[in-house]
Design an enzyme around this catalytic site. Sequence first.
Site, PDB file in Angstrom:
ATOM      1  N   GLU A   1      41.464  39.208  31.274  1.00 64.34           N
ATOM      2  CA  GLU A   1      40.205  39.932  31.396  1.00 64.34           C
ATOM      3  C   GLU A   1      40.429  41.439  31.307  1.00 64.34           C
ATOM      4  OE1 GLU A   1      38.207  36.549  34.270  1.00 64.34           O
ATOM      5  OE2 GLU A   1      38.283  38.578  35.015  1.00 64.34           O
TER       6      GLU A   1
ATOM      7  N   CYS B   1      39.692  49.113  32.412  1.00 59.55           N
ATOM      8  CA  CYS B   1      40.729  48.523  33.259  1.00 59.55           C
ATOM      9  C   CYS B   1      41.388  47.387  32.465  1.00 59.55           C
ATOM     10  CB  CYS B   1      40.072  48.004  34.537  1.00 59.55           C
ATOM     11  SG  CYS B   1      41.240  47.236  35.654  1.00 59.55           S
TER      12      CYS B   1
ATOM     13  N   CYS C   1      49.929  36.940  37.681  1.00 58.84           N
ATOM     14  CA  CYS C   1      50.793  37.941  38.300  1.00 58.84           C
ATOM     15  C   CYS C   1      51.838  37.214  39.138  1.00 58.84           C
ATOM     16  CB  CYS C   1      49.973  38.884  39.183  1.00 58.84           C
ATOM     17  SG  CYS C   1      50.945  40.269  39.813  1.00 58.84           S
TER      18      CYS C   1
ATOM     19  N   CYS D   1      50.485  39.134  46.168  1.00 61.75           N
ATOM     20  CA  CYS D   1      49.931  39.934  47.268  1.00 61.75           C
ATOM     21  C   CYS D   1      48.860  39.082  47.961  1.00 61.75           C
ATOM     22  CB  CYS D   1      49.322  41.236  46.746  1.00 61.75           C
ATOM     23  SG  CYS D   1      50.553  42.311  45.981  1.00 61.75           S
TER      24      CYS D   1
ATOM     25  N   CYS E   1      44.910  39.286  46.997  1.00 56.13           N
ATOM     26  CA  CYS E   1      44.535  39.461  45.586  1.00 56.13           C
ATOM     27  C   CYS E   1      44.332  38.107  44.926  1.00 56.13           C
ATOM     28  CB  CYS E   1      45.619  40.245  44.856  1.00 56.13           C
ATOM     29  SG  CYS E   1      45.272  40.453  43.095  1.00 56.13           S
TER      30      CYS E   1
ATOM     31  N   CYS F   1      37.979  45.088  41.664  1.00 55.95           N
ATOM     32  CA  CYS F   1      39.429  45.066  41.906  1.00 55.95           C
ATOM     33  C   CYS F   1      39.837  43.756  42.559  1.00 55.95           C
ATOM     34  CB  CYS F   1      39.842  46.145  42.891  1.00 55.95           C
ATOM     35  SG  CYS F   1      39.580  47.792  42.341  1.00 55.95           S
TER      36      CYS F   1
END
Length: 382
Positions: free
Chosen positions: A108, A121, A128, A132, A135, A356
Amino acid sequence: MKPAIEADNGRNVTLVSTAVNLLGLDRAGLVDYFAALGEKPFRASQVMQWIHQKGVAEFQRMTSLSQALRDRLEQCAVVHAPEIVVDAQSEDGTRKWVLRLDDGNHIEAVYIPEDDRGTLCVSSQVGCALDCSFCSTGRQGFNRNLSTAEIIAQVWLASRLVEEETRPGREVTNVVLMGMGEPLLNFDNVVSAVRIMMDDFAYGLSKRRVTISTAGVVPAIDRLGDLLDMRLAVSLHAPNDGLRNSLVPLNNKYPLRELMASCRRFIEKQNTRSRITFEYVMLDGINDSEQHARELIRLVKGMPVLMNLIPFNPFECSGYRTSPERHVYRFGSILAEAGITTVVRRTRGEDIDAACGQLVGKVADRSRRHRRFEQPRFGMRL
Ligand code: SAH
């Protein structure tokens, strides 16, 4: 279409019978490519302008090239971007694109228009690897790095789509590598893509308008500082190792003392000695007390920093709550009183899952991490 191969880091081009994707070559890569074809180096800048400034993907339309060269490129090269499968627009003007990669994974990219700028962005990896705890991208696990072409394609596509809008002044003026993935774990491809973003023959973005955001890969911060003059944002989220270990597991490998030292070295290397941005996600009852604020002040003492407080964007089963606004402002004013420039990031594009930490794409997870969670959330609305 001709089968395309991509240069692995925007440079190492081998001429083979399959087609090379010129979208992913930075200037040095294109110069090498044209040298291999027996062409002069200036062809690199010409072709860069056609591709990135004029948005042209068909070689026959590149009229400043000789007919022979156009025919030759048609045989041995392509300009190929992933397909857009979703183009969603938020009530606040934020736009999110879901791109289908050639291998079936989805990533995305998000465009955030403001009065004086338009920020794109960009994702750097499929999923990933960092995990974290707050997230949603991390929850999906990890599949692979994006190629230089797949990273720059996000800028290439968005620039054209945004300019097609009727409203004047809509363009990509800033790029932040804050989408899916950890950019500094895809170092070479990200550096090549940033070089294309900053190249005057491509997007010509100044060093203040391109930001890499990292969870703190210390050796890569040092390498980056040696190579590029650009903005760095570091996802801090906690003022001490105990708390940071639990929020950003990478901290176990590169603890705060090492991270802060690498940030200081980075600042020293930049021509402008510009500030480092620290991102700090505000989690209710976890990292948002007055005590945390004071610890944070001690941690960044003497450094030129911009503190970016990010209200936590919730997602299903995250286990966290957003700090109440009054806590965010209390936290921010303690920092501000200590002379630290502090801004609270406005949440944008929430209604289209574009804020975010909400970027999830569709990742064929290879880390098997998503199995740990009862309801793996491939939350993308296709
Ligand atoms: N891996 C890089 C870049 C991607 S994340 C990094 O860690 O910096 C971009 C920013 O969004 C990071 O600061 C990240 O910590 C933050 N973020 C992640 N999940 C979030 C959430 N749910 N709410 C608010 N911010 C989040």
